[in-house]
Design a protein around this motif. Structure first.
Motif, PDB file in Angstrom:
ATOM      1  N   ASP A 127     -13.570  -0.658   4.470  1.00  0.00           N
ATOM      2  CA  ASP A 127     -12.213  -0.840   3.964  1.00  0.00           C
ATOM      3  C   ASP A 127     -11.473   0.483   4.122  1.00  0.00           C
ATOM      4  O   ASP A 127     -11.830   1.485   3.505  1.00  0.00           O
ATOM      5  N   GLU A 166     -10.445   2.332   0.982  1.00  0.00           N
ATOM      6  CA  GLU A 166     -11.475   2.809   0.074  1.00  0.00           C
ATOM      7  C   GLU A 166     -12.414   3.813   0.728  1.00  0.00           C
ATOM      8  O   GLU A 166     -13.007   4.647   0.051  1.00  0.00           O
ATOM      9  N   ARG A 182     -12.251  -2.528  10.399  1.00  0.00           N
ATOM     10  CA  ARG A 182     -11.390  -2.006   9.343  1.00  0.00           C
ATOM     11  C   ARG A 182     -10.642  -3.168   8.691  1.00  0.00           C
ATOM     12  O   ARG A 182      -9.539  -3.532   9.088  1.00  0.00           O
ATOM     13  N   ARG A 183     -11.286  -3.729   7.680  1.00  0.00           N
ATOM     14  CA  ARG A 183     -10.703  -4.841   6.940  1.00  0.00           C
ATOM     15  C   ARG A 183     -10.923  -4.618   5.449  1.00  0.00           C
ATOM     16  O   ARG A 183     -11.801  -3.860   5.051  1.00  0.00           O
ATOM     17  N   PRO A 184     -10.140  -5.305   4.607  1.00  0.00           N
ATOM     18  CA  PRO A 184     -10.329  -5.152   3.161  1.00  0.00           C
ATOM     19  C   PRO A 184     -11.722  -5.608   2.737  1.00  0.00           C
ATOM     20  O   PRO A 184     -12.265  -6.588   3.252  1.00  0.00           O
ATOM     21  N   SER A 185     -12.291  -4.895   1.782  1.00  0.00           N
ATOM     22  CA  SER A 185     -13.565  -5.296   1.205  1.00  0.00           C
ATOM     23  C   SER A 185     -13.405  -6.657   0.526  1.00  0.00           C
ATOM     24  O   SER A 185     -12.395  -6.916  -0.134  1.00  0.00           O
TER      25      SER A 185
END
Length: 599
Positions: free
Chosen positions: A276, A279, A297-300
């Motif tokens: 993420d 983060e 690269r993506r949101p958790s």
């Protein structure tokens, strides 16, 4: 203290000269991009003296400035006096961004290199800085220097407090089941594994808690999840025998905290890995360049899972709110007579409230530092009294008290603005407008999946009608014996697309602040739950989890609608019904009067 700040900035400039750097950026984040950080990572506070939870300092060879948001404008202005650090008010017209300011400051500089520590800066922040600095006359960004290693000689060490187990009866879901859910979410995104950096996500996933960060029951660690194994990177001293046995039973390997970078470089064998970008530090993104794995690269997926509370967590919240409500009733019953007797200050009332909370079962800590602002101090959104600012309380005017507690079965967050005696017509008017906004949000019905931005206007409407507004958010998620601020959902003016779902907790805290005069905020923690299902889909509504009287003394009843009066009376009846069995007779009598219907 001011002379120390000047000396520290001078020492940083000497280091910048040796490193041929024109500027250095000191953010407020840690290696896990936490909102609240352990003392080891409070570099911005050490350098500038500003102790707010949000702020970034930028130092050039000639100038220095600090960017912070509206919660801290007044406090920052006071704390920065005499340091040579200018205050930059974020989101206020005319305030330049950090890259814009640097572009102007460094226009004639021979060096075009700007520094920031990539270990404490997220990949998203670094990438945005790189692009924006490039547009400001070709400035470049260097991320491989931590100046605090040389400058901060008495820097606190990374915490090594022991970890504790969160019982399954309170967590409501086994770690194995959580890991399976996470892996399923990763498979849906075609990811082999992930690096988890957020401390509250790690604590939630593993059903563990810690005491490494003030007010937040988390511990410093990283977690790497792969298709067939899970590895916790944590200092060995933190792992007790019971925790070691638990982790072994969960098939979770334990490795030293400082080995995570080498593990990612050499020992992670997945085809790809989810990180993420909001983060994960820029440093770890760089580590993967030495590994064949592709960074996704993506949101958790974890924050959205954690935000929806299960039945055990909701039941824990209800129990914790009852105990917290008892402490609040005891406190409010004590407050006005104590002020009338004399000798009370902002700090002493905060100490009294803490003492009453400590008497409650399962109390662990406060959930944030108590805000007790009398009259003009109430207009400082995140004011925290110090011996130098501690105001004596008098039997008139308003005191704003924003506080919360960490109980092992739930986290609380509540604000009450209380009339200590007679109030002005203006205070009564403002108080009632804020109360109207609070009630309107509690009454809101909205489609499942609506974002917090779409319902924010419910709370602001009564203020907007008179050309008034507040600059902070209206609501945030609250953790289940975790961080008091939790996402991804928020209720605020700025667009936040995260959907609202049944089972989420969220605060309702509109306010209004008249600098130098007074402030008003009223806050409950709410549970989002089903309302009804129609041909147009599922709809949601709010339920107050917080149980505490709202002061009726400062209300201008002519401003309330019949619907708002009914809500307030119903809420107070619920408060009395839930709390009165837990109180003694004098306390019940006080609560009966405090919750008496208005009309």
């Amino acid at each position: 203290m001011k002379q120390q700040i000047l000396s520290r900035i001078a020492a940083l400039r000497e280091l910048m000269t040796r490193e041929h750097m024109a500027a250095f950026i000191i953010p407020d984040s840690d290696a896990h991009n936490s909102e609240y950080v352990a003392d080891h990572w409070k570099s911005r506070e050490w350098l500038s003296g500003f102790d707010g939870s949000a702020g970034t300092v930028v130092v050039t060879m000639e100038q220095a400035a600090l960017w912070t948001d509206s919660r801290y404008f007044i406090a920052a202005e006071e704390q920065l006096q005499g340091t040579g650090i200018a205050l930059m008010k974020q989101k206020v017209a005319g305030t330049p961004t950090i890259p814009e300011w640097l572009g102007r400051q460094l226009a004639e500089s021979s060096s075009k290199e700007v520094g920031i520590d990539g270990r404490v800066s997220s990949a998203a922040v670094v990438d945005e800085l790189v692009d924006e600095l490039r547009r400001q006359g070709g400035l470049t960004l260097r991320t491989n220097l931590d100046p605090m290693k040389n400058l901060w000689t008495d820097r606190p060490s990374i915490p090594q407090n022991t970890i504790t187990l969160q019982p399954l009866a309170l967590a409501g879901e086994a770690t194995a089941d959580k890991l399976e859910r996470i892996r399923w979410a990763l498979r849906e995104q075609h990811c082999d594994g992930m690096l988890m950096s957020a401390l509250d996500d790690i604590a939630w996933t593993l059903n563990l808690r810690g005491t490494d960060v003030h007010c937040n029951p988390v511990f410093v660690a990283y977690l790497v999840i792969e298709p067939e194994k899970t590895t916790l990177f944590v200092h060995p001293r933190k792992v007790t025998g019971a925790v070691a046995d638990y982790l072994k039973a969960q098939n979770i390997a334990v490795k030293p905290y400082e080995e995570v970078a080498d593990y990612l470089r050499r020992d992670y064998f997945g085809y790809n890995i989810l990180m993420d970008e909001n983060e994960t530090s820029s440093f770890f993104m760089g580590c993967m360049k030495e590994n064949r794995a592709t960074v996704v690269r993506r949101p958790s997926p974890v924050p959205s899972m954690k935000a929806v509370k299960n039945e055990a967590e909701i039941a824990g919240f209800r129990r914790a709110m009852e105990r917290d409500g008892v402490a609040m009733v005891k406190f409010l019953r004590w407050l006005k007579p104590a002020v009338e007797a004399g000798g009370q200050t902002e700090m002493t009332v905060g100490e009294k409230l803490l003492a009453l909370r400590k008497e409650q079962p399962l109390f662990k800590d406060i959930s944030f530092d108590t805000i007790a602002g009398y009259e003009a101090h109430g207009a400082i959104v995140h004011y925290e009294a110090t011996p130098a600012t501690d105001a004596a309380l008098e039997p008139h005017g308003l005191i704003l008290i924003d506080s919360g507690a960490q109980y092992q079965d739930g986290t609380t967050d509540i604000t009450r603005t209380v009339a200590l005696g007679p109030v002005t017509d203006e205070q009564r008017h403002v108080y009632t407008l804020v109360l109207k906004g609070h009630i309107q949000l509690e009454l809101a019905k909205f489609p499942d999946g609506a974002s917090g931005t779409q319902i924010d206007a419910f709370a602001r409407g009564p203020l907007w009608q008179e050309g008034l507004n507040y600059l902070h958010g209206t609501g945030h998620g609250v953790g289940a014996y975790l961080n008091v601020h939790e996402g991804p959902h928020q209720i605020r003016m700025e667009y936040k697309p995260a959907p609202l779902r049944a089972g989420m907790t969220v605060t309702d805290e509109p306010g209004l602040y008249l600098a130098g005069r007074f402030g008003v905020r009223i806050e409950n923690t709410l549970l989002i739950k089903p309302y009804k299902e129609t041909a147009f889909g599922r709809f949601l509504q709010m339920e107050s989890l917080t149980l505490c009287p709202i002061d009726t003394a400062p209300i201008d009843r002519s401003l309330l609608t019949s619907e708002e009066i009914t809500w307030l009376n119903d809420y107070h009846q619920s408060v009395f019904d839930r709390l009165s069995p837990l109180l003694d007779e004098p306390e019940r009598a006080w609560l009966a009067e405090a919750t008496r219907p208005i009309g």
